[in-house]
Design an enzyme around this catalytic site. Structure first.
Site, short mmCIF file in Angstrom:
data_model
loop_
_atom_site.label_atom_id
_atom_site.label_comp_id
_atom_site.label_asym_id
_atom_site.label_seq_id
_atom_site.Cartn_x
_atom_site.Cartn_y
_atom_site.Cartn_z
N ARG A 1 0.86 -1.18 0.00
CA ARG A 1 0.00 0.00 0.00
C ARG A 1 0.89 1.23 0.00
O ARG A 1 2.06 1.19 0.43
CB ARG A 1 -0.89 0.03 1.24
CG ARG A 1 -1.86 -1.13 1.37
CD ARG A 1 -2.69 -0.99 2.65
NE ARG A 1 -3.68 -2.03 2.80
CZ ARG A 1 -3.51 -3.16 3.48
NH1 ARG A 1 -2.34 -3.38 4.10
NH2 ARG A 1 -4.47 -4.06 3.56
N LYS B 1 -2.39 -2.35 7.88
CA LYS B 1 -3.57 -1.86 8.58
C LYS B 1 -3.75 -2.61 9.90
O LYS B 1 -3.46 -3.80 9.99
CB LYS B 1 -4.82 -2.04 7.71
CG LYS B 1 -4.88 -1.08 6.53
CD LYS B 1 -6.19 -1.23 5.77
CE LYS B 1 -6.31 -0.21 4.64
NZ LYS B 1 -7.58 -0.34 3.90
N HIS C 1 -1.68 2.95 -6.10
CA HIS C 1 -2.42 1.75 -5.74
C HIS C 1 -2.59 0.80 -6.94
O HIS C 1 -2.88 -0.38 -6.75
CB HIS C 1 -3.79 2.13 -5.17
CG HIS C 1 -4.20 1.24 -4.03
ND1 HIS C 1 -3.42 1.06 -2.90
CD2 HIS C 1 -5.31 0.48 -3.84
CE1 HIS C 1 -4.03 0.23 -2.07
NE2 HIS C 1 -5.18 -0.14 -2.62
N ARG D 1 -0.32 -2.17 -6.65
CA ARG D 1 -0.83 -3.22 -5.76
C ARG D 1 -1.91 -4.06 -6.47
O ARG D 1 -1.90 -5.29 -6.38
CB ARG D 1 -1.38 -2.56 -4.49
CG ARG D 1 -1.97 -3.52 -3.46
CD ARG D 1 -2.29 -2.71 -2.20
NE ARG D 1 -3.14 -3.42 -1.26
CZ ARG D 1 -2.70 -4.25 -0.30
NH1 ARG D 1 -1.39 -4.50 -0.22
NH2 ARG D 1 -3.54 -4.82 0.53
N HIS E 1 -4.63 -8.82 3.61
CA HIS E 1 -6.08 -8.68 3.79
C HIS E 1 -6.53 -9.53 4.97
O HIS E 1 -6.18 -10.71 5.07
CB HIS E 1 -6.83 -9.14 2.53
CG HIS E 1 -6.74 -8.17 1.41
ND1 HIS E 1 -6.99 -8.52 0.09
CD2 HIS E 1 -6.44 -6.85 1.38
CE1 HIS E 1 -6.84 -7.45 -0.69
NE2 HIS E 1 -6.50 -6.44 0.07
N TYR F 1 -10.23 -9.63 -6.96
CA TYR F 1 -9.27 -9.90 -8.02
C TYR F 1 -9.63 -11.14 -8.83
O TYR F 1 -9.15 -11.31 -9.94
CB TYR F 1 -7.86 -10.03 -7.43
CG TYR F 1 -7.41 -8.75 -6.79
CD1 TYR F 1 -7.11 -7.63 -7.55
CD2 TYR F 1 -7.34 -8.63 -5.40
CE1 TYR F 1 -6.74 -6.43 -6.96
CE2 TYR F 1 -6.96 -7.44 -4.80
CZ TYR F 1 -6.67 -6.35 -5.59
OH TYR F 1 -6.30 -5.17 -5.00
#
Length: 310
Positions: A149, A173, A249, A252, A275, A284
């Site tokens: 990211r 995150k 982004h 990514r 994730h 995806y």
């Protein structure tokens, strides 16, 4: 909706302005949305706010959808209606909120934009002839190699990169750490950048030869900002002749899509991206299916369109 009933919209807007300190922009949005609802009531001969029911609010939302209004805008109008009726209930003008259980249509999921392998190769195919190009190539190669990211990349310290082990330790995150491999092209680019980085951020006297501090810096030695990275990526995309708008982004998204196309390992891609839920990574698979569908359309004899007879 006329007279005293219409005046309640103005009272509500005054409440938002003076009691809740909302901006003029927000007030204008509320005014527009409630005016749409008032116009609907006039067409349905609903003369009092207290007479509007849940079924009619659903009809209002459906009518907006039929008129081509985006789901997000419909949701905003329903939110304005709910807030308005909360105010009316507080003021004793109605006993219930007819907009409470009404939901807007779900917006279509927008698939993330990606670069195909040829476009990515074209973007990264430039010569390193100074410190700026060395830094920028290292940034973009690392983006694509490891699927980082933007916030993760600008937050990297040199200590997070292990060139010998070919890995980078990323703080993602939720302050979750993951270890991600680095490809050989990114390793080569990072080695060239680190050799030149000391010209902008020299070590302090007495500090070991291995450089320390943020991995990517500007000419002042300070860490690159998010905006600076965005501008550098956009600049290189233009220089390399890419017609679309390229943002960080996209590296990514392209990393995930290309990896999934070649491996089919959704769980592995989930781990590499960091994730928390597999459902986030599943977007995806839609991109991968689109790619396969286009190949099918071009290659399968039963899928190809026959030329029209002359």
């Amino acid at each position: 909706m006329r007279g005293p009933e219409r005046e309640w919209i103005e009272r509500f807007l005054a409440h938002l302005k003076f009691e809740r300190r909302m901006s003029d922009h927000t007030l204008a949005a509320y005014r527009h949305d409630l005016s749409r609802l008032a116009a609907f009531c006039a067409r349905r001969d609903v003369r009092r706010w207290s007479a509007l029911n849940n079924f009619q609010v659903r009809a209002f939302a459906a009518g907006e959808h039929t008129a081509g209004i985006a789901p997000r805008s419909i949701q905003r109008r329903l939110s304005a209606a709910r807030s308005f009726y909360e105010y009316l209930m507080r003021e004793g003008q109605t006993k219930n909120n007819p907009a409470l259980e009404v939901r807007a249509p779900k917006p279509k999921k927008r698939l993330p934009a990606t670069l195909d392998t040829d476009q990515m190769g074209r973007l990264l195919d430039f010569r390193v002839d100074d410190s700026v190009s060395a830094r920028d190539k290292a940034m973009m190669e690392l983006f694509y190699s490891s699927g980082l990211r933007l916030s993760e990349l600008v937050g990297l310290d040199i200590a997070a990169v292990d060139l010998a082990d070919r890995t980078v330790r990323v703080l993602g995150k939720g302050h979750k750490t993951r270890i991600v491999p680095i490809g050989r092209h990114a390793i080569d680019a990072l080695e060239k950048w680190l050799a030149q980085r000391t010209a902008w951020a020299p070590n302090k006297p007495g500090v070991a030869a291995r450089p320390e501090g943020p991995l990517f810096v500007g000419k002042t030695g300070r860490p690159l900002s998010v905006r600076a990275v965005q501008l550098r990526v956009s600049t290189w995309a233009r220089r390399q002749g890419l017609s679309m708008h390229v943002h960080p982004h996209m590296f990514r998204h392209s990393f995930a899509t290309h990896l999934l196309e070649s491996s089919g390992d959704l769980r592995g891609v989930q781990e590499l991206l960091g994730h928390a839920a597999i459902s986030t990574t599943q977007v995806y698979t839609h991109l991968d299916f689109q790619h396969l569908a286009s190949v099918y359309d071009e290659a399968h004899p039963r899928a190809r369109r026959r030329p029209r007879p002359a």
